[in-house]
Write a protein that holds these residues in place. Sequence first.
Motif, PDB file in Angstrom:
ATOM      1  N   GLU A 176      11.328  24.963 -32.784  1.00 15.67           N
ATOM      2  CA  GLU A 176      10.707  25.169 -34.100  1.00 15.67           C
ATOM      3  C   GLU A 176      10.834  23.918 -34.977  1.00 15.67           C
ATOM      4  N   THR A 177      11.973  23.264 -34.897  1.00 15.20           N
ATOM      5  CA  THR A 177      12.177  22.028 -35.663  1.00 15.20           C
ATOM      6  C   THR A 177      11.206  20.956 -35.196  1.00 15.20           C
ATOM      7  N   GLU A 178      11.063  20.809 -33.885  1.00 17.94           N
ATOM      8  CA  GLU A 178      10.125  19.820 -33.342  1.00 17.94           C
ATOM      9  C   GLU A 178       8.709  20.091 -33.837  1.00 17.94           C
ATOM     10  N   GLU A 179       8.318  21.356 -33.843  1.00 21.46           N
ATOM     11  CA  GLU A 179       6.986  21.722 -34.313  1.00 21.46           C
ATOM     12  C   GLU A 179       6.805  21.360 -35.790  1.00 21.46           C
ATOM     13  N   ALA A 180       7.799  21.674 -36.605  1.00 24.04           N
ATOM     14  CA  ALA A 180       7.723  21.373 -38.040  1.00 24.04           C
ATOM     15  C   ALA A 180       7.653  19.870 -38.291  1.00 24.04           C
ATOM     16  N   MET A 181       8.384  19.105 -37.520  1.00 25.47           N
ATOM     17  CA  MET A 181       8.385  17.651 -37.697  1.00 25.47           C
ATOM     18  C   MET A 181       7.002  17.050 -37.411  1.00 25.47           C
ATOM     19  N   ALA A 182       6.242  17.689 -36.524  1.00 23.69           N
ATOM     20  CA  ALA A 182       4.914  17.188 -36.165  1.00 23.69           C
ATOM     21  C   ALA A 182       3.808  17.732 -37.078  1.00 23.69           C
ATOM     22  N   ALA A 183       4.117  18.698 -37.915  1.00 18.47           N
ATOM     23  CA  ALA A 183       3.105  19.335 -38.768  1.00 18.47           C
ATOM     24  C   ALA A 183       2.797  18.488 -39.994  1.00 18.47           C
ATOM     25  N   GLU A 184       1.614  18.712 -40.538  1.00 20.66           N
ATOM     26  CA  GLU A 184       1.196  18.065 -41.789  1.00 20.66           C
ATOM     27  C   GLU A 184       1.075  19.064 -42.924  1.00 20.66           C
ATOM     28  N   GLY A 185       1.215  20.348 -42.610  1.00 24.86           N
ATOM     29  CA  GLY A 185       1.139  21.375 -43.637  1.00 24.86           C
ATOM     30  C   GLY A 185       1.415  22.740 -43.036  1.00 24.86           C
ATOM     31  N   LEU A 186       1.697  23.710 -43.910  1.00 19.99           N
ATOM     32  CA  LEU A 186       1.900  25.099 -43.518  1.00 19.99           C
ATOM     33  C   LEU A 186       0.838  25.948 -44.196  1.00 19.99           C
ATOM     34  N   LEU A 187       0.358  26.955 -43.487  1.00 22.06           N
ATOM     35  CA  LEU A 187      -0.606  27.903 -44.028  1.00 22.06           C
ATOM     36  C   LEU A 187      -0.015  29.285 -43.815  1.00 22.06           C
ATOM     37  N   MET A 188       0.060  30.074 -44.892  1.00 20.50           N
ATOM     38  CA  MET A 188       0.671  31.405 -44.799  1.00 20.50           C
ATOM     39  C   MET A 188      -0.068  32.400 -45.670  1.00 20.50           C
ATOM     40  N   GLY A 189       0.091  33.657 -45.294  1.00 19.93           N
ATOM     41  CA  GLY A 189      -0.327  34.729 -46.178  1.00 19.93           C
ATOM     42  C   GLY A 189       0.740  34.935 -47.241  1.00 19.93           C
ATOM     43  N   ARG A 190       0.397  35.670 -48.277  1.00 18.48           N
ATOM     44  CA  ARG A 190       1.314  35.892 -49.402  1.00 18.48           C
ATOM     45  C   ARG A 190       2.596  36.610 -48.971  1.00 18.48           C
TER      46      ARG A 190
END
Length: 194
Positions: free
Chosen positions: A46-60
């Motif tokens: 999960e950390t590796e994935e977050a490090m490669a991300a440019e943003g998060l998209l979520m529902g409320r």
Amino acid sequence: MGRIIVSANVSLDGVIQDPTGEEGLGRGNWFGRIADQDRAEWAKAETEEAMAAEGLLMGRRSYAWFVKRGWPSRTGEWADRLRSLPKYVVSSAALEGPEWTNSTALTGDVVTEVSKLRQQVTGDIVVYGSGRLVHTLTEHDLVDELRLMTYPFVVGAGERLFGETSAVKPMRLMTTRTIGDGIAFLTYQPVRDA
């Protein structure tokens, strides 16, 4: 152009609801049943994935879940990265606060707002949780990749990652990986018509 990446913890039968047992489903806490070694390997992935991300998209609701569990003030590499990332929250109203730094409400039509977001952000935009949002994104062919942490449990009831769709949505298996001794990490991409 950005890519929408759905990253989900699912049971073998596709349940995403109540993985920690806090929602009162009665069949929850399947996440808590994995071995400590598996949990450590999961956190690393999960950390590796977050490090490669440019943003998060979520529902409320997913955004509120993260806030309630203290993610805005947690420390460590993964928490620090999530805090620093821009967070786009699909919501019918503006966010109060906002409760987590770098958070923006997307209050318009979901399909239009996410389509615009894909044009504005370069790189991976990761979707955590957000079952209803994932249903909408899948229905409108806005998912570019699925990353499924599949736990070795049949839960038998609860909200599933995928709901009804208007048509078959073909996917191509891109990679498989074992996390610890019991979690299958499966990556799929949609097969789009040429």
